[in-house]
Design an enzyme around this catalytic site. Structure first.
Site, mmCIF file in Angstrom:
data_model
loop_
_atom_site.group_PDB
_atom_site.id
_atom_site.type_symbol
_atom_site.label_atom_id
_atom_site.label_comp_id
_atom_site.label_asym_id
_atom_site.label_seq_id
_atom_site.Cartn_x
_atom_site.Cartn_y
_atom_site.Cartn_z
ATOM 1 N N CYS A 172 39.538 41.820 34.746
ATOM 2 C CA CYS A 172 40.480 42.778 35.335
ATOM 3 C C CYS A 172 39.790 43.624 36.393
ATOM 4 O O CYS A 172 39.141 44.632 36.086
ATOM 5 C CB CYS A 172 41.084 43.664 34.256
ATOM 6 S SG CYS A 172 42.254 44.855 34.926
ATOM 7 N N CYS A 175 40.998 47.247 36.544
ATOM 8 C CA CYS A 175 40.491 48.131 35.477
ATOM 9 C C CYS A 175 39.041 48.513 35.725
ATOM 10 O O CYS A 175 38.633 49.641 35.502
ATOM 11 C CB CYS A 175 40.548 47.454 34.109
ATOM 12 S SG CYS A 175 41.993 46.489 33.788
ATOM 13 N N ASP A 176 38.238 47.560 36.139
ATOM 14 C CA ASP A 176 36.785 47.750 36.121
ATOM 15 C C ASP A 176 36.122 47.798 37.500
ATOM 16 O O ASP A 176 34.955 48.180 37.605
ATOM 17 C CB ASP A 176 36.132 46.606 35.319
ATOM 18 C CG ASP A 176 36.626 46.578 33.885
ATOM 19 O OD1 ASP A 176 36.921 47.650 33.355
ATOM 20 O OD2 ASP A 176 36.728 45.483 33.305
#
Ligand code: NDP
Length: 356
Positions: A172, A175-176
């Protein structure tokens, strides 16, 4: 367990919320399990609000062209939930995934959908009423269930990949991607579909370079996304290549991934791409484990619809919508469409059984 619910929806992506909007407007008083906010769900890509909440712009969901959507969003969505999406002044391409999901959630709750932030962990579909067992909130009885649990990102299955999960290996980018370990460094994105191009493009905001690793000589992505990858000077295509091993330091977690050894499938030669991160974008697996095999699936694990153009599954009263039952279209808008269909199917099931 006390009263019997009319309709429980499991899942909080576009299929789940669209089903909820229709079920709520049909006075079914739906109850929706949106998933639990656990670290395991985050890592496995099963966090509440589905896959769209982990994407950037959603350019192909009809009704949300680019422009100044900020005022609309802040007037439409409950202020207490606005922290769920980062503020965007100008929407360059379209609404963002997190914004779209909050809009859907808001619309569903406006019509009376009750939402529980928990996972359904097992079911008993052997008889009516159907039983759902949750992680934190005990068990529920219901006459109909709409399965809208979507699909989760696939991993390659290499031991070295497992070792470096959360230490440079991720599925992701949104997300990261902003983590310090990825800033101004080279990164590898595995896959050649729309997701891979989207992840790679997003990562170029932070990385100095992004290698897009293709196992074939071409991308599977749509033409517009291919053009986006090809015109981005930070993205380099590495063709006919697969990951052989993820390299790095797994003793000191601050170090993590330092490179990816790849194998050229045409020559069998291996080489190392220096990189502090590897992002997977190689497709998905439907989230059906909690069903314990009680609902018929196709060979590839996707829930089977038992009648053409109906969301009816092998269990009376159980319907499936969205990516959990769709290995072909897998679009936000088709998920919403099948969510609507499932709610209508559930309503008709209840009517024919004399409950509604
Ligand atoms: P896809 O199935 O479309 O693509 C998966 C990619 O991963 C392919 O390039 C495939 O290679 C590659 N791949 C699969 N397994 C491996 C492996 N073991 N090793 C190396 N490479 C592998 O999945 P996506 O998640 O990209 O897209 C799913 C759906 O969602 C599609 O319908 C897509 O259009 C849609 N989508 C749309 C977006 C948008 O419009 N903005 C954004 C994201 C997704 P190969 O091609 O060789 O099979």
């Amino acid at each position: 367990m006390s009263n019997i619910e009319n309709c429980i929806i499991i899942g909080s992506g576009p299929a789940g919320w669209s089903a909820a909007i229709y079920a709520a407007r049909a006075n079914l008083r739906p109850l929706l399990f949106e998933g639990a906010m656990t670290e395991e769900n985050r890592v496995m890509g099963r966090f509440p609000m589905g896959q769209l909440a982990q994407t950037t712009e959603v350019e192909n969901y009809a009704g949300f062209p680019s422009g100044k959507l900020k005022e609309f969003l802040s007037s439409a969505i409950d202020p207490s939930r606005q922290y769920m999406f980062p503020p965007v002044e100008e929407h360059a391409h379209a609404v963002t995934g997190p914004e779209l999901m909050e809009l859907m959630r808001q619309q569903a709750t406006n019509f009376g959908t009750r939402v529980i932030t928990d996972d359904v962990v097992s079911v008993d579909f052997s008889k009516q009423p159907l039983v759902l067992n949750t992680s934190e909130n005990g068990s529920y009885e219901t006459r109909t269930v709409i399965i809208a649990t979507g699909a989760s990102a696939n991993y390659l299955g290499l031991p070295s990949e497992e070792k470096f999960r959360n230490r440079g290996v991720s599925a992701c980018a949104v997300c990261d991607g902003a983590l310090p370990r990825f800033r101004n460094k080279s990164l590898v994105v595995v896959g050649g579909g729309d997701s891979a191009v989207e992840e790679a493009s997003y990562l170029t905001k932070y990385a100095s370079k992004v290698y897009l690793l293709l196992r074939r000589g071409e991308m599977r992505a749509s033409k517009i996304m291919q053009e986006r990858a090809l015109s981005n000077p930070k993205i380099e295509l590495v063709k006919f290549s697969v990951v052989d091993e993820v390299l790095g330091d797994d003793v000191d977690p601050r170090v993590g991934v330092t490179g990816v050894r790849i194998k050229n499938l045409q020559t069998n030669d291996t080489s190392v791409l220096e990189a502090t991160g590897m992002f997977l974008a190689i497709g998905h697996t439907p989230n059906t484990k909690f069903l314990g095999g009680q609902v018929e699936t196709h060979e590839n694990g996707y829930v089977a619809w038992k009648q053409p153009y109906r969301t009816i599954t092998s269990v009376p009263g159980v319907f499936a919508a969205g990516d959990v039952a769709d290995d072909y279209y897998r679009q936000a808008i088709t998920s919403s469409g099948t969510g609507c269909m499932a709610a209508l199917d559930a309503e008709r099931f209840l009517a024919s059984a004399g409950f509604h």
